[in-house]
Design an enzyme around this catalytic site. Structure first.
Site, PDB file in Angstrom:
ATOM      1  N   GLY A 102       0.821  -1.205   0.000  1.00 40.32           N
ATOM      2  CA  GLY A 102       0.000   0.000   0.000  1.00 40.32           C
ATOM      3  C   GLY A 102       0.850   1.248   0.000  1.00 40.32           C
ATOM      4  O   GLY A 102       2.039   1.220   0.323  1.00 40.32           O
ATOM      5  N   GLY A 155      -0.488   8.796   2.172  1.00 40.36           N
ATOM      6  CA  GLY A 155       0.093  10.079   2.486  1.00 40.36           C
ATOM      7  C   GLY A 155       1.188  10.018   3.539  1.00 40.36           C
ATOM      8  O   GLY A 155       2.079  10.861   3.575  1.00 40.36           O
ATOM      9  N   GLY A 199       3.238   7.411   3.929  1.00 44.77           N
ATOM     10  CA  GLY A 199       4.370   6.597   3.516  1.00 44.77           C
ATOM     11  C   GLY A 199       3.924   5.300   2.872  1.00 44.77           C
ATOM     12  O   GLY A 199       2.735   5.084   2.635  1.00 44.77           O
ATOM     13  N   LYS A 223       4.856   0.235   8.155  1.00 45.81           N
ATOM     14  CA  LYS A 223       4.593   1.527   7.531  1.00 45.81           C
ATOM     15  C   LYS A 223       5.839   2.396   7.667  1.00 45.81           C
ATOM     16  O   LYS A 223       6.249   2.770   8.767  1.00 45.81           O
ATOM     17  CB  LYS A 223       3.393   2.195   8.205  1.00 45.81           C
ATOM     18  CG  LYS A 223       2.977   3.481   7.537  1.00 45.81           C
ATOM     19  CD  LYS A 223       1.770   4.092   8.206  1.00 45.81           C
ATOM     20  CE  LYS A 223       0.500   3.330   7.877  1.00 45.81           C
ATOM     21  NZ  LYS A 223      -0.679   3.900   8.543  1.00 45.81           N
ATOM     22  N   ASP A 263      -9.564  10.504   9.536  1.00 50.47           N
ATOM     23  CA  ASP A 263      -9.554   9.982   8.171  1.00 50.47           C
ATOM     24  C   ASP A 263     -10.258   8.633   8.102  1.00 50.47           C
ATOM     25  O   ASP A 263      -9.749   7.679   7.518  1.00 50.47           O
ATOM     26  CB  ASP A 263      -8.112   9.890   7.658  1.00 50.47           C
ATOM     27  CG  ASP A 263      -8.057   9.818   6.130  1.00 50.47           C
ATOM     28  OD1 ASP A 263      -9.095  10.076   5.481  1.00 50.47           O
ATOM     29  OD2 ASP A 263      -6.994   9.485   5.594  1.00 50.47           O
TER      30      ASP A 263
END
Ligand SMILES: *[C@@H]1O[C@H](CO)[C@@H](O)[C@H](O)[C@H]1NC(C)=O
Ligand SMILES: *[C@@H]1O[C@H](CO)[C@@H](O)[C@H](O)[C@H]1NC(C)=O
Ligand SMILES: *[C@@H]1O[C@H](CO)[C@@H](O)[C@H](O)[C@H]1NC(C)=O
Ligand SMILES: *[C@@H]1O[C@H](CO)[C@@H](O)[C@H](O)[C@H]1NC(C)=O
Ligand SMILES: *[C@@H]1O[C@H](CO)[C@@H](O)[C@H](O)[C@H]1NC(C)=O
Ligand SMILES: *[C@@H]1O[C@H](CO)[C@@H](O)[C@H](O)[C@H]1NC(C)=O
Ligand SMILES: *[C@@H]1O[C@H](CO)[C@@H](O)[C@H](O)[C@H]1NC(C)=O
Ligand SMILES: *[C@@H]1O[C@H](CO)[C@@H](O)[C@H](O)[C@H]1NC(C)=O
Ligand SMILES: *[C@@H]1O[C@H](CO)[C@@H](O)[C@H](O)[C@H]1NC(C)=O
Length: 592
Positions: A294, A297, A299, A315, A412
């Protein structure tokens, strides 16, 4: 509602009755009937398999009454049932109570496919097939005697704080029974006795919801009341109505709570969360492209495997931040403490040179959008799965907003940030990022918009104002997407005059809510649940943040049909007037 009178009228006389009642409780082994509800609607015919199965079920409940510490749940073919006994009753009284309940329930509720009966000492219920709701139906029994006016305020205060304490004691109880009693002095001679219990298989969250509902119906100023629900019950009186000696023996057996964690423990925690860069590189084969799962925004996200076989999601943060190493470690350690069944767990972090990396548990199934917006895969999400997903997301967000000490606003929330595990249990990802990368902590202006177009509340998209209510807005959009199987942003991009929210609103006002439902679900769904979800979705996307319900209210609404929902107004319509290109969609971090 049944109203019963206590045996006394004057508080002063109560202490005498206290003695008499204690004596009565100690000498008798008789179950005392309280109430029953035959859930109306469907009946079985005599001499059918249903009746045979019901009889088998009831007799296996009775024969198991002394075996499982006062709680047993079983299913015979299509008939489900359970009983649970009050925490203080002896096995033999539990047996008597379940026996009486099982023989009387079929007399009180003849031919009924779903019924519940409450005794002072036990609860018993059965149902054909349907899920056994913990909070419906419910009954209140009120002691009609009032507390004298002169004592009323003080009494209500004592009562409110005691029932709140006892609720937490039940929720947190780590013994086999979710049961607690509490006695407090009311006057020098009169005590307030309270008792609460949840079924032992209930989660802390569900127990909280159930007892909160019980508390909310107690009324005020009465000398006693009980709130009976299927999954929990709560009672208070000014005399001992439970076996006080049994309860004090139990509290001696309960282990003492662990000592509060000290500063030293916290330091050790942080150490154990830190991983070496070499280890992370080995796990991801040097951050190889094949392991990339994936990009967002914050990383790139990689799948990794530790030498012991444990799978992780890694991540690698690309965000340049002036934040120091100490703050990063502290914030990551705090976020790692947030542990909930509906949140993706942060396992640790890595901090070396310029590298800032977060390590998460790996969730095998993909994100919700991957299923929901795919014509083939959306069929795998039948209504009951979707409803469970909605409930799970609500619980996860509620935990972030209220139950964790950190009070995190997600900022988010969207379908691609909800991962599904192998059992299709939703796990919210990407929470706490603002803390970890040290965005500002205020509730007003954010330097940078972190959200995603289509899910952002008007006040956040336009003015950068965020609060728990902006998460509620995003949750509402997500619920409407889950119900309809349609993506909110698709409407905008195809230049449709109407967005998903307007469709929901129109279908709602024209009383055709089922037209809004994903066509792949039309064969099988619960009309009641679909209606409720659309209704809740619309309440969440109200323009004015204060018109949106809190996550706690939403969780209550989803859990109970007895909560009446207010009427929504036309939802926020800013989507039609804003330019989507102004907002950076690349900020969207997802694992897929
Ligand atoms: C029990 O439920 C099933 C389906 O859920 C239904 O087919 C059956 O007729 C029901 N039985 C009775 C006695 O209502
Ligand atoms: C049910 O069966 C019993 C005995 O098997 C019989 O006596 C009774 O009449 C039957 N009742 C009905 C309503 O068929
Ligand atoms: C207890 O319940 C089980 C499952 O319903 C049943 O098979 C059993 O006969 C019951 N009685 C005893 C004594 O275990
Ligand atoms: C319920 O059934 C029992 C027999 O199991 C009986 O003794 C009792 O009187 C019945 N009634 C009530 C209200 O419990
Ligand atoms: C139960 O069902 C039988 C047969 O359908 C009927 O005769 C009887 O009146 C019903 N009893 C109740 C209380 O509904
Ligand atoms: C409650 O009252 C009893 C007797 O009146 C007294 O012994 C006890 O100390 C009181 N407890 C508290 C917490 O005040
Ligand atoms: C009350 O609890 C005590 C201690 O467990 C027990 O010996 C006694 O039989 C109980 N009385 C009743 C009526 O359950
Ligand atoms: C993902 O979920 C589906 C349910 O539709 C299931 O069949 C599949 O096995 C799951 N995949 C994994 C990797 O668990
Ligand atoms: C109801 O919703 C459906 C699906 O979103 C949409 O196609 C239809 O136009 C809506 N009906 C009204 C009256 O808005």
């Amino acid at each position: 509602m049944r109203i019963f009178k206590p045996s006394s009228t004057h508080l002063l006389l109560l202490s005498l009755f206290t003695l008499l009642l204690t004596f009565a409780i100690a000498s008798e082994e008789t179950p005392i009937y309280s109430a029953h509800v035959c859930t109306s609607g469907s009946y079985y015919q005599p001499n059918t398999t249903f009746q045979t199965n019901l009889n088998i079920l009831l007799s296996s409940l009775v024969s198991n009454a002394t075996l499982h510490d006062g709680f047993f749940r079983t299913t015979v073919s299509e008939v489900k049932g359970l009983f649970f006994c009050r925490g203080d009753v002896t096995p033999s009284l539990c047996h008597h109570c379940v026996t009486a309940a099982a023989s009387n329930i079929t007399i009180y509720c003849t031919n009924q496919t779903e019924s519940i009966i409450w005794y002072d000492q036990c609860t018993l219920r059965y149902s054909n097939n349907s899920n056994l709701d913990n909070t419906f139906p419910s009954v209140n029994l009120i002691n009609v005697e009032s507390v004298p006016d002169s004592d009323l305020t003080r009494f209500n205060n004592i009562l409110a704080s005691t029932v709140n304490d006892i609720k937490h004691e039940v929720m947190d109880s780590n013994s086999g029974k979710k049961f607690a009693t509490k006695e407090v002095n009311f006057t020098s001679s009169v005590k307030l006795y309270t008792l609460a219990q949840c079924t032992p298989d209930m989660s802390t969250f569900d127990c909280d919801i159930c007892l909160s509902m019980a508390i909310s119906t107690l009324g005020d100023g009465k000398q006693g009341a009980q709130s009976l629900l299927p999954g929990c019950n709560l009672r208070y009186e000014l005399y001992p109505f439970y076996n006080v000696s049994a309860v004090s023996i139990q509290s001696e057996l309960t282990p003492p709570p662990p000592p509060p964690s000290s500063v030293v423990d916290d330091l050790i925690d942080v150490e154990s969360l830190q991983f070496d860069l070499a280890m992370v590189e080995a796990a991801t084969e040097g951050f190889s492209d094949e392991n990339k799962i994936g990009q967002g925004g914050f990383g790139v996200v990689y799948k990794g495997v530790f030498p012991n076989g444990q799978e992780i999601a890694v991540k690698r943060l690309s965000v340049t931040s002036l934040q120091g190493a100490v703050e990063f470690r502290n914030e990551a350690a705090l976020v790692a403490k947030l542990q909930h069944r509906n949140l993706v767990r942060l396992l640790g972090f890595c901090l070396e040179g310029w590298e800032k990396i977060l390590l998460y548990e790996y969730i095998p199934n993909k994100s919700l959008d991957h299923f929901l917006f795919d014509h083939v895969k959306q069929r795998e999400l039948d209504w009951s799965r979707r409803y469970k997903i909605i409930l799970g997301i609500a619980r996860g967000i509620l935990y972030l907003h209220e139950d964790s000490q950190l009070r995190i606003i997600h900022r988010d929330l969207k379908a691609s940030n909800v991962l599904l595990d192998e059992n299709m249990i939703p796990k919210i990802s990407d929470f706490g990022m603002a803390k970890i990368i040290q965005e500002d902590h205020t509730q007003v202006n954010t330097g940078r918009i972190v959200g995603t177009f289509g899910y952002m509340s008007p006040e956040y998209a336009m003015h950068g104002h965020f609060s728990v209510k902006s998460d509620v807005f995003s949750f509402g959009v997500l619920v409407l997407e889950i119900v309809s199987g349609k993506k909110n942003t698709d409407f905008y991009q195809s230049n449709h005059a109407d967005d998903l929210l307007s469709h929901a609103w129109k279908n709602w006002t024209e009383k055709t809510p089922l037209e809004f439902l994903d066509p792949t679900l039309r064969g099988s769904y619960s009309r009641n649940e679909v209606n409720r979800c659309i209704h809740i979705g619309l309440l969440c996307v109200q323009e004015n943040p204060s018109d949106r319900p809190s996550m706690a209210t939403i969780a209550l609404m989803l859990n109970s049909y007895s909560v009446t929902l207010s009427m929504p107004r036309q939802p926020a319509s800013f989507l039609r007037t804003r330019n989507p290109n102004r907002l950076n969609q690349g900020l969207d971090a997802k694992i897929n």
